[in-house]
Write a protein that holds these residues in place. Structure first.
Motif, PDB file in Angstrom:
ATOM      1  N   LYS A 171       2.308   3.180  -2.321  1.00 41.75           N
ATOM      2  CA  LYS A 171       1.074   2.823  -3.470  1.00 41.75           C
ATOM      3  C   LYS A 171       1.362   1.419  -3.802  1.00 41.75           C
ATOM      4  CE  LYS A 171       0.709   7.624  -5.523  1.00 41.75           C
ATOM      5  NZ  LYS A 171       0.999   8.436  -6.577  1.00 41.75           N
ATOM      6  N   ASP A 172       0.228   0.990  -4.489  1.00 38.08           N
ATOM      7  CA  ASP A 172       0.197  -0.546  -5.069  1.00 38.08           C
ATOM      8  C   ASP A 172       1.656  -0.671  -5.710  1.00 38.08           C
ATOM      9  OD1 ASP A 172      -2.278  -1.042  -3.500  1.00 38.08           O
ATOM     10  OD2 ASP A 172      -3.291  -0.059  -5.500  1.00 38.08           O
ATOM     11  N   ASN A 173       1.852  -2.242  -5.768  1.00 38.20           N
ATOM     12  CA  ASN A 173       2.988  -2.343  -6.401  1.00 38.20           C
ATOM     13  C   ASN A 173       3.223  -1.967  -8.029  1.00 38.20           C
ATOM     14  OD1 ASN A 173       1.339  -4.534  -7.082  1.00 38.20           O
ATOM     15  ND2 ASN A 173       2.970  -6.220  -7.010  1.00 38.20           N
ATOM     16  N   PHE A 174       1.851  -1.897  -8.776  1.00 39.73           N
ATOM     17  CA  PHE A 174       1.897  -1.590 -10.207  1.00 39.73           C
ATOM     18  C   PHE A 174       1.290  -0.385 -10.232  1.00 39.73           C
ATOM     19  CE2 PHE A 174       3.248  -6.222 -11.148  1.00 39.73           C
ATOM     20  CZ  PHE A 174       3.856  -5.697 -12.338  1.00 39.73           C
ATOM     21  N   PHE A 175       1.805   0.270 -11.155  1.00 39.55           N
ATOM     22  CA  PHE A 175       0.807   1.454 -11.870  1.00 39.55           C
ATOM     23  C   PHE A 175       0.918   1.227 -13.302  1.00 39.55           C
ATOM     24  CE2 PHE A 175       1.142   5.582 -13.987  1.00 39.55           C
ATOM     25  CZ  PHE A 175      -0.006   6.364 -13.671  1.00 39.55           C
ATOM     26  N   PHE A 176      -0.153   1.397 -13.897  1.00 47.06           N
ATOM     27  CA  PHE A 176      -0.536   1.204 -15.242  1.00 47.06           C
ATOM     28  C   PHE A 176      -0.819   2.597 -15.870  1.00 47.06           C
ATOM     29  CE2 PHE A 176      -1.209  -3.078 -13.901  1.00 47.06           C
ATOM     30  CZ  PHE A 176       0.242  -3.718 -14.658  1.00 47.06           C
ATOM     31  N   PHE A 177      -0.369   3.017 -17.124  1.00 44.38           N
ATOM     32  CA  PHE A 177      -0.870   4.246 -17.736  1.00 44.38           C
ATOM     33  C   PHE A 177      -1.063   3.801 -19.243  1.00 44.38           C
ATOM     34  CE2 PHE A 177      -0.053   8.022 -20.536  1.00 44.38           C
ATOM     35  CZ  PHE A 177      -0.924   8.793 -19.704  1.00 44.38           C
ATOM     36  N   ASN A 178      -2.318   4.285 -19.575  1.00 41.48           N
ATOM     37  CA  ASN A 178      -2.774   4.265 -20.897  1.00 41.48           C
ATOM     38  C   ASN A 178      -3.122   5.534 -21.444  1.00 41.48           C
ATOM     39  OD1 ASN A 178      -4.711   3.795 -23.231  1.00 41.48           O
ATOM     40  ND2 ASN A 178      -5.380   1.896 -22.221  1.00 41.48           N
ATOM     41  N   GLY A 179      -2.341   6.015 -22.410  1.00 43.26           N
ATOM     42  CA  GLY A 179      -2.413   7.321 -23.119  1.00 43.26           C
ATOM     43  C   GLY A 179      -3.258   7.468 -23.963  1.00 43.26           C
ATOM     44  N   VAL A 180      -3.975   6.371 -24.390  1.00 44.75           N
ATOM     45  CA  VAL A 180      -5.057   6.461 -25.573  1.00 44.75           C
ATOM     46  C   VAL A 180      -6.219   6.921 -24.758  1.00 44.75           C
ATOM     47  CG1 VAL A 180      -6.517   5.109 -26.932  1.00 44.75           C
ATOM     48  CG2 VAL A 180      -4.007   4.565 -26.989  1.00 44.75           C
ATOM     49  N   ALA A 181      -6.537   6.216 -23.565  1.00 45.27           N
ATOM     50  CA  ALA A 181      -7.742   6.657 -22.620  1.00 45.27           C
ATOM     51  C   ALA A 181      -7.359   7.542 -21.610  1.00 45.27           C
ATOM     52  CB  ALA A 181      -8.232   5.314 -21.959  1.00 45.27           C
ATOM     53  N   CYS A 182      -6.095   8.188 -21.484  1.00 44.97           N
ATOM     54  CA  CYS A 182      -5.598   9.128 -20.501  1.00 44.97           C
ATOM     55  C   CYS A 182      -6.064   8.655 -19.245  1.00 44.97           C
ATOM     56  CB  CYS A 182      -6.490  10.340 -20.949  1.00 44.97           C
ATOM     57  SG  CYS A 182      -5.755  11.292 -22.490  1.00 44.97           S
ATOM     58  N   VAL A 183      -5.766   7.385 -18.789  1.00 46.66           N
ATOM     59  CA  VAL A 183      -5.792   7.118 -17.490  1.00 46.66           C
ATOM     60  C   VAL A 183      -4.694   6.256 -17.047  1.00 46.66           C
ATOM     61  CG1 VAL A 183      -7.173   5.091 -16.179  1.00 46.66           C
ATOM     62  CG2 VAL A 183      -8.363   6.451 -18.000  1.00 46.66           C
ATOM     63  N   GLY A 184      -4.384   6.596 -15.856  1.00 41.77           N
ATOM     64  CA  GLY A 184      -3.535   5.900 -14.989  1.00 41.77           C
ATOM     65  C   GLY A 184      -4.060   5.432 -13.646  1.00 41.77           C
ATOM     66  N   LEU A 185      -3.552   4.169 -13.295  1.00 41.99           N
ATOM     67  CA  LEU A 185      -4.168   3.302 -12.158  1.00 41.99           C
ATOM     68  C   LEU A 185      -3.343   2.845 -11.238  1.00 41.99           C
ATOM     69  CD1 LEU A 185      -7.105   3.095 -10.869  1.00 41.99           C
ATOM     70  CD2 LEU A 185      -7.032   0.887 -12.260  1.00 41.99           C
ATOM     71  N   SER A 186      -3.045   2.724  -9.958  1.00 37.71           N
ATOM     72  CA  SER A 186      -2.260   2.130  -9.284  1.00 37.71           C
ATOM     73  C   SER A 186      -2.891   0.740  -8.904  1.00 37.71           C
ATOM     74  CB  SER A 186      -1.828   2.737  -7.912  1.00 37.71           C
ATOM     75  OG  SER A 186      -1.067   3.761  -8.401  1.00 37.71           O
ATOM     76  N   ILE A 187      -2.512  -0.437  -9.141  1.00 39.74           N
ATOM     77  CA  ILE A 187      -3.213  -1.791  -8.626  1.00 39.74           C
ATOM     78  C   ILE A 187      -2.372  -2.441  -7.978  1.00 39.74           C
ATOM     79  CG2 ILE A 187      -4.087  -3.777  -9.788  1.00 39.74           C
ATOM     80  CD1 ILE A 187      -5.174  -1.972 -12.090  1.00 39.74           C
ATOM     81  N   PRO A 188      -2.765  -3.429  -7.022  1.00 40.76           N
ATOM     82  CA  PRO A 188      -2.034  -4.272  -6.323  1.00 40.76           C
ATOM     83  C   PRO A 188      -2.076  -5.991  -6.990  1.00 40.76           C
ATOM     84  CG  PRO A 188      -4.083  -3.933  -5.100  1.00 40.76           C
ATOM     85  CD  PRO A 188      -3.930  -3.155  -6.290  1.00 40.76           C
TER      86      PRO A 188
END
Length: 485
Positions: free
Chosen positions: A465-482
């Motif tokens: 996957k991309d080199n970064f994964f960010f998770f935001n529990g307030v919005a319940c969103v996780g996203l892999s981003i290069p």
């Protein structure tokens, strides 16, 4: 009845309680009785194919073989039985090659002395399995890892069995990753942490491996002791004497993957990342470097970063239409799709380069806004550590939260993550930032699962996957981003 008779009567049962403890928990100096007659013979027999059978013969009649068998089956996670032999009497049979386990167990509970054990070599000598020599899974491993082999294949499981990992810092996130990799069946895990268990650790976030009885004991020792029970085949080592600034090239070179958790000193992160990039190891496929992972959770937010090297080669599976045609019942011809595996490569960058590169998200604002919030908090924590030479804590939260908010406002004016950065600042108030000073086990489970999956994919040479994964529990969103790669 004399005192001597009482001692002999109690020691005849190797599982009897002594001072409130089970003899199986005692060392070789326990009160177990020791045989003085014949030898105990431990043999391994080759069955059909690669299957083996361990036999234990010669244990005295004063010991209950069925109780011993139950202990063996529970401790070694294998099947077995007790058979009656006209010549040898009761013989214990165990599935797989358990010679080392049985001999150590018999010595541990005091059934015999070392000179009374006779461990026989296999009549058909098998080549000693090492990391480079292993070419197939044993029958026991194939049974134990059956489900995951169906998921990622036997080749990936073999690579897992040869992988050595270093996990730095014990917290709820690293415990989740360590648990997942231990169950996956890696070769070894070294848990690196020289701090000790506190009452806060037990009450808040480390109840998985620690209890009130472990206060003031080394965190790494507690972690290894408990997680070892999940998979005895994985070598778990506790490193509790070194500090993180003592890690050098010689220490790093013994691992394949280095994972750093909840550490926000950018200089130290960059140093470890550089050490990993500088290690070149030779294997049957050529050169490979020590791969670096960095992750952290702060309240309802979390991230995972990975650096797999300048050129990371992997196998990708693509579906294409074949030239052959299949005629259906209605005489209509259609192309049949087939999957082909090709070799691809991808470039990764260091943590420092990724964080100093301006990030301009090109995805939909609705999906990137939550990731931007996590990204900005991460950069604020790194800046806070650089300024104050420590991470923010609950004890000093009144001052630390105000400083974090100030850093975030400065970042929003000087660094442009996207046009929506100003919108993200509205949700970062003092009440919300207080939450980032605590560990959240639910967030650690999610982020730890993503990180464990990334490590398994890297080990098995699957498409990363991309080199970064960010998770935001307030919005319940996780996203892999290069970022920068």
């Amino acid at each position: 009845m004399t005192d001597h008779d009482v001692i002999q009567l109690r020691s005849a049962d190797p599982f009897a309680d002594v001072a409130g403890q089970n003899l199986t928990d005692l060392g070789s100096g326990g009160a177990g009785v020791q045989r003085s007659s014949n030898l105990i013979h431990i043999r391994v027999q080759q069955r059909n194919g690669r299957k083996t059978l361990t036999t234990v013969q010669g244990i005295g009649e004063e010991f209950d073989k069925k109780r011993l068998l139950r202990a063996f089956k529970k401790k070694f996670a294998c099947n077995g039985t007790v058979i009656d032999n006209d010549e040898y009497g009761e013989v214990i049979q165990l599935q797989g090659d358990q010679r080392t386990h049985v001999s150590e167990f018999l010595l541990e509970i005091g059934i015999c002395k070392e000179e009374q054990l006779k461990v026989h070599e296999n009549s058909k000598k098998k080549r000693k399995m090492t990391e480079k020599q292993t070419s197939m899974l044993t029958d026991d491993e194939a049974t134990l890892y059956d489900r995951q082999i169906r998921l990622w294949g036997a080749d990936a499981q073999l690579k897992l069995r040869q992988s050595r990992l270093l996990l730095i810092n014990v917290n709820s996130l690293s415990l989740e990753v360590c648990k997942n990799l231990c169950l996956a069946g890696v070769a070894s895990i070294t848990v690196f942490d020289n701090t000790h268990v506190t009452a806060e650790d037990v009450e808040e976030n480390l109840t998985l491996t620690m209890s009130a009885n472990d206060i003031n004991e080394s965190k790494s020792v507690c972690t290894c002791r408990v997680l070892q029970q999940l998979n005895p085949r994985v070598q778990l080592t506790a490193e509790s004497t070194m500090t993180i600034d003592q890690i050098d090239e010689k220490y790093i070179e013994q691992f394949d993957y280095v994972c750093l958790f909840n550490h926000y000193d950018l200089a130290m992160i960059s140093h470890l990342n550089k050490l990993c990039r500088g290690q070149q190891q030779i294997d049957e496929n050529g050169k490979k470097q020590v791969h670096f992972f960095c992750a952290g959770t702060f309240g309802l937010y979390g991230f995972v970063f990975k650096d797999l090297g300048d050129v990371y080669e992997y196998l990708s599976e693509n579906t294409v239409g074949s030239e052959s045609l299949v005629r259906g019942d209605s005489n209509n011809e259609s192309k049949k799709n087939e999957k082909i595996t090709t070799k691809s490569s991808r470039n990764f960058v260091s943590f420092e380069k990724a964080l100093t590169t301006e990030w301009k998200p090109n995805r939909r604002q609705a999906t990137t806004r939550s990731a931007i919030t996590t990204y900005n908090i991460l950069r604020a924590l790194l800046t806070f550590y650089k300024t104050h030479h420590r991470s923010p804590t609950l004890a000093t939260q009144d001052v630390d939260i105000a400083n974090l908010l100030s850093i975030l406002r400065e970042q929003s004016s000087s660094f442009t993550a996207s046009a929506s950065t100003s919108n993200n600042n509205d949700e970062l108030n003092e009440e919300l930032l207080k939450d980032i000073l605590t560990d959240n086990n639910a967030v650690a489970s999610i982020v730890g699962g993503i990180m464990s999956h990334d490590i398994v994919k890297a080990i098995s040479k699957q498409e990363p996957k991309d080199n970064f994964f960010f998770f935001n529990g307030v919005a319940c969103v996780g996203l892999s981003i290069p970022i920068a790669c």
